[in-house]
Motif scaffolding. Structure first.
Motif, PDB file in Angstrom:
ATOM      1  N   GLY A  22     -39.583 -22.524 -22.633  1.00 47.13           N
ATOM      2  CA  GLY A  22     -38.637 -21.489 -23.000  1.00 47.13           C
ATOM      3  C   GLY A  22     -37.456 -21.274 -22.098  1.00 47.13           C
ATOM      4  O   GLY A  22     -37.319 -20.186 -21.531  1.00 47.13           O
ATOM      5  N   SER A  23     -36.594 -22.275 -21.941  1.00 51.75           N
ATOM      6  CA  SER A  23     -35.354 -22.070 -21.200  1.00 51.75           C
ATOM      7  C   SER A  23     -34.388 -23.207 -21.493  1.00 51.75           C
ATOM      8  O   SER A  23     -34.782 -24.264 -21.987  1.00 51.75           O
ATOM      9  N   LEU A  24     -33.133 -22.959 -21.184  1.00 55.86           N
ATOM     10  CA  LEU A  24     -32.097 -23.980 -21.217  1.00 55.86           C
ATOM     11  C   LEU A  24     -31.589 -24.124 -19.795  1.00 55.86           C
ATOM     12  O   LEU A  24     -31.074 -23.167 -19.212  1.00 55.86           O
ATOM     13  N   ASP A  25     -31.750 -25.296 -19.225  1.00 57.23           N
ATOM     14  CA  ASP A  25     -31.295 -25.577 -17.867  1.00 57.23           C
ATOM     15  C   ASP A  25     -29.993 -26.366 -17.960  1.00 57.23           C
ATOM     16  O   ASP A  25     -29.922 -27.354 -18.697  1.00 57.23           O
ATOM     17  N   VAL A  26     -28.967 -25.929 -17.207  1.00 57.72           N
ATOM     18  CA  VAL A  26     -27.624 -26.483 -17.337  1.00 57.72           C
ATOM     19  C   VAL A  26     -27.083 -26.835 -15.959  1.00 57.72           C
ATOM     20  O   VAL A  26     -27.310 -26.117 -14.989  1.00 57.72           O
ATOM     21  N   ARG A  27     -26.321 -27.954 -15.932  1.00 61.06           N
ATOM     22  CA  ARG A  27     -25.603 -28.335 -14.721  1.00 61.06           C
ATOM     23  C   ARG A  27     -24.142 -28.555 -15.071  1.00 61.06           C
ATOM     24  O   ARG A  27     -23.818 -29.191 -16.054  1.00 61.06           O
ATOM     25  N   LYS A  28     -23.270 -27.993 -14.246  1.00 58.71           N
ATOM     26  CA  LYS A  28     -21.837 -28.272 -14.321  1.00 58.71           C
ATOM     27  C   LYS A  28     -21.379 -28.518 -12.891  1.00 58.71           C
ATOM     28  O   LYS A  28     -21.423 -27.613 -12.061  1.00 58.71           O
ATOM     29  N   GLY A  29     -20.977 -29.755 -12.606  1.00 65.26           N
ATOM     30  CA  GLY A  29     -20.592 -30.090 -11.241  1.00 65.26           C
ATOM     31  C   GLY A  29     -21.752 -29.837 -10.304  1.00 65.26           C
ATOM     32  O   GLY A  29     -22.870 -30.295 -10.534  1.00 65.26           O
ATOM     33  N   THR A  87      -2.254 -30.292  -4.649  1.00 60.93           N
ATOM     34  CA  THR A  87      -2.837 -31.235  -5.595  1.00 60.93           C
ATOM     35  C   THR A  87      -4.248 -31.654  -5.206  1.00 60.93           C
ATOM     36  O   THR A  87      -4.891 -32.379  -5.928  1.00 60.93           O
ATOM     37  N   MET A  88      -4.709 -31.194  -4.082  1.00 61.87           N
ATOM     38  CA  MET A  88      -6.051 -31.558  -3.652  1.00 61.87           C
ATOM     39  C   MET A  88      -7.067 -30.795  -4.501  1.00 61.87           C
ATOM     40  O   MET A  88      -6.849 -29.643  -4.859  1.00 61.87           O
ATOM     41  N   PRO A  89      -8.191 -31.434  -4.839  1.00 62.35           N
ATOM     42  CA  PRO A  89      -9.184 -30.748  -5.653  1.00 62.35           C
ATOM     43  C   PRO A  89      -9.804 -29.580  -4.900  1.00 62.35           C
ATOM     44  O   PRO A  89     -10.038 -29.657  -3.703  1.00 62.35           O
ATOM     45  N   ALA A  90     -10.074 -28.520  -5.629  1.00 64.16           N
ATOM     46  CA  ALA A  90     -10.729 -27.354  -5.033  1.00 64.16           C
ATOM     47  C   ALA A  90     -12.220 -27.443  -5.310  1.00 64.16           C
ATOM     48  O   ALA A  90     -12.627 -27.703  -6.436  1.00 64.16           O
ATOM     49  N   PHE A  91     -13.024 -27.253  -4.298  1.00 64.60           N
ATOM     50  CA  PHE A  91     -14.462 -27.290  -4.458  1.00 64.60           C
ATOM     51  C   PHE A  91     -14.997 -25.885  -4.204  1.00 64.60           C
ATOM     52  O   PHE A  91     -15.191 -25.477  -3.067  1.00 64.60           O
ATOM     53  N   ALA A  92     -15.191 -25.173  -5.274  1.00 62.78           N
ATOM     54  CA  ALA A  92     -15.692 -23.813  -5.159  1.00 62.78           C
ATOM     55  C   ALA A  92     -17.187 -23.851  -4.870  1.00 62.78           C
ATOM     56  O   ALA A  92     -17.904 -24.723  -5.354  1.00 62.78           O
ATOM     57  N   ALA A  93     -17.617 -22.907  -4.098  1.00 57.70           N
ATOM     58  CA  ALA A  93     -19.044 -22.791  -3.823  1.00 57.70           C
ATOM     59  C   ALA A  93     -19.750 -22.333  -5.092  1.00 57.70           C
ATOM     60  O   ALA A  93     -19.190 -21.586  -5.891  1.00 57.70           O
ATOM     61  N   PRO A  94     -20.975 -22.784  -5.313  1.00 62.21           N
ATOM     62  CA  PRO A  94     -21.722 -22.314  -6.475  1.00 62.21           C
ATOM     63  C   PRO A  94     -21.860 -20.793  -6.429  1.00 62.21           C
ATOM     64  O   PRO A  94     -21.947 -20.202  -5.354  1.00 62.21           O
ATOM     65  N   PRO A  95     -21.871 -20.139  -7.584  1.00 65.93           N
ATOM     66  CA  PRO A  95     -21.992 -18.685  -7.600  1.00 65.93           C
ATOM     67  C   PRO A  95     -23.341 -18.236  -7.048  1.00 65.93           C
ATOM     68  O   PRO A  95     -24.322 -18.980  -7.090  1.00 65.93           O
ATOM     69  N   THR A  96     -23.374 -17.014  -6.536  1.00 62.85           N
ATOM     70  CA  THR A  96     -24.624 -16.473  -5.977  1.00 62.85           C
ATOM     71  C   THR A  96     -25.040 -15.166  -6.638  1.00 62.85           C
ATOM     72  O   THR A  96     -26.083 -14.627  -6.314  1.00 62.85           O
ATOM     73  N   ASP A  97     -24.227 -14.645  -7.553  1.00 69.42           N
ATOM     74  CA  ASP A  97     -24.515 -13.364  -8.200  1.00 69.42           C
ATOM     75  C   ASP A  97     -24.602 -13.562  -9.708  1.00 69.42           C
ATOM     76  O   ASP A  97     -23.590 -13.633 -10.402  1.00 69.42           O
ATOM     77  N   ALA A  98     -25.819 -13.676 -10.218  1.00 73.91           N
ATOM     78  CA  ALA A  98     -26.032 -13.943 -11.638  1.00 73.91           C
ATOM     79  C   ALA A  98     -25.492 -12.826 -12.533  1.00 73.91           C
ATOM     80  O   ALA A  98     -24.927 -13.101 -13.586  1.00 73.91           O
ATOM     81  N   VAL A 114     -21.351 -18.477 -19.663  1.00 69.43           N
ATOM     82  CA  VAL A 114     -21.418 -18.633 -18.205  1.00 69.43           C
ATOM     83  C   VAL A 114     -20.498 -19.780 -17.770  1.00 69.43           C
ATOM     84  O   VAL A 114     -19.724 -19.639 -16.819  1.00 69.43           O
ATOM     85  N   LEU A 115     -20.577 -20.887 -18.482  1.00 66.74           N
ATOM     86  CA  LEU A 115     -19.760 -22.063 -18.119  1.00 66.74           C
ATOM     87  C   LEU A 115     -18.266 -21.746 -18.150  1.00 66.74           C
ATOM     88  O   LEU A 115     -17.514 -22.278 -17.334  1.00 66.74           O
ATOM     89  N   ALA A 116     -17.851 -20.885 -19.051  1.00 65.62           N
ATOM     90  CA  ALA A 116     -16.437 -20.525 -19.147  1.00 65.62           C
ATOM     91  C   ALA A 116     -15.945 -19.802 -17.892  1.00 65.62           C
ATOM     92  O   ALA A 116     -14.760 -19.772 -17.624  1.00 65.62           O
ATOM     93  N   LYS A 117     -16.888 -19.247 -17.114  1.00 61.74           N
ATOM     94  CA  LYS A 117     -16.509 -18.498 -15.895  1.00 61.74           C
ATOM     95  C   LYS A 117     -16.661 -19.341 -14.628  1.00 61.74           C
ATOM     96  O   LYS A 117     -16.323 -18.868 -13.540  1.00 61.74           O
ATOM     97  N   LEU A 118     -17.164 -20.540 -14.756  1.00 57.95           N
ATOM     98  CA  LEU A 118     -17.342 -21.396 -13.573  1.00 57.95           C
ATOM     99  C   LEU A 118     -16.124 -22.255 -13.328  1.00 57.95           C
ATOM    100  O   LEU A 118     -15.399 -22.618 -14.184  1.00 57.95           O
ATOM    101  N   SER A 130     -22.945 -11.052 -12.171  1.00 56.01           N
ATOM    102  CA  SER A 130     -21.489 -11.048 -12.246  1.00 56.01           C
ATOM    103  C   SER A 130     -20.963 -12.057 -13.264  1.00 56.01           C
ATOM    104  O   SER A 130     -19.784 -12.039 -13.597  1.00 56.01           O
ATOM    105  N   LEU A 131     -21.815 -12.926 -13.769  1.00 51.45           N
ATOM    106  CA  LEU A 131     -21.371 -13.979 -14.680  1.00 51.45           C
ATOM    107  C   LEU A 131     -21.429 -13.600 -16.153  1.00 51.45           C
ATOM    108  O   LEU A 131     -20.877 -14.302 -16.995  1.00 51.45           O
ATOM    109  N   LEU A 132     -22.118 -12.511 -16.476  1.00 47.41           N
ATOM    110  CA  LEU A 132     -22.238 -12.066 -17.863  1.00 47.41           C
ATOM    111  C   LEU A 132     -22.227 -10.550 -17.928  1.00 47.41           C
ATOM    112  O   LEU A 132     -22.824  -9.890 -17.076  1.00 47.41           O
ATOM    113  N   THR A 133     -21.605 -10.024 -18.962  1.00 48.38           N
ATOM    114  CA  THR A 133     -21.680  -8.590 -19.211  1.00 48.38           C
ATOM    115  C   THR A 133     -22.754  -8.332 -20.267  1.00 48.38           C
ATOM    116  O   THR A 133     -23.153  -9.254 -20.997  1.00 48.38           O
TER     117      THR A 133
END
Length: 150
Positions: A110-117, A20-31, A146-150, A33-36
């Motif tokens: 010309g960009s969209l900057d996003v933060r999730k956690g 039940t402890m929260p999992a803290f995943a490391a931020p991704p490092t391979d851009a 991208v957010l759907a994969k984080l 791999s997040l989109l096809t």
């Protein structure tokens, strides 16, 4: 009580609690791999080439080339970089973007900057095929993928 029974009872008590402890995943490092290419193409409405790294060995930026000219770029950022853009730029240079991650903003350049956690990234669509509003909608669609994969 037998020592082995005590150990098993302790394990039976601790394991469910640990789950039940929260999992803290490391931020991704391979851009890349997040989109096809298919996902980027779907958001863009036209085909793109397979994503490639802009610099060999640097996997935090991935670019999908548009055959008719231009590109789509995903750049993984630090929270400091995200916050710097949010705080250092005048409000005339950025606008809030709702419904994307925990926090997001569009930059006039010309960009969209996003933060999730603890994860931040930037999506940019570089092409003269689309006006500003259409480009923003495409960037938002890609960011949501991208957010759907984080």
């Amino acid at each position: 009580m037998h020592p082995m029974v005590r150990i098993l009872a302790l394990v039976a008590f601790i394991l469910p609690a640990a789950g039940t402890m929260p999992a803290f995943a490391a931020p991704p490092t391979d851009a890349c791999s997040l989109l096809t290419a298919a996902e980027v193409s779907s958001s863009l409405g036209s085909p793109v080439a397979k994503g490639t790294y802009d610099m060999p060995g640097f996997t935090k930026t991935c670019t999908w080339t548009i055959p008719t000219g231009g590109a789509v770029t995903l750049q993984l950022q630090t929270l400091d970089f995200f916050n710097a853009g949010k705080g250092a730029l005048a409000s005339s240079e950025r606008t809030s973007a709702s419904g994307v991650g925990d926090e997001a903003y569009y930059l006039v350049m010309g960009s969209l900057d996003v933060r999730k956690g603890s994860t931040a990234f930037k999506v940019s669509v570089y092409t003269s095929e689309f006006g500003m509003d259409q480009r923003k909608a495409i960037e938002k669609s890609i960011a949501q993928r991208v957010l759907a994969k984080l």
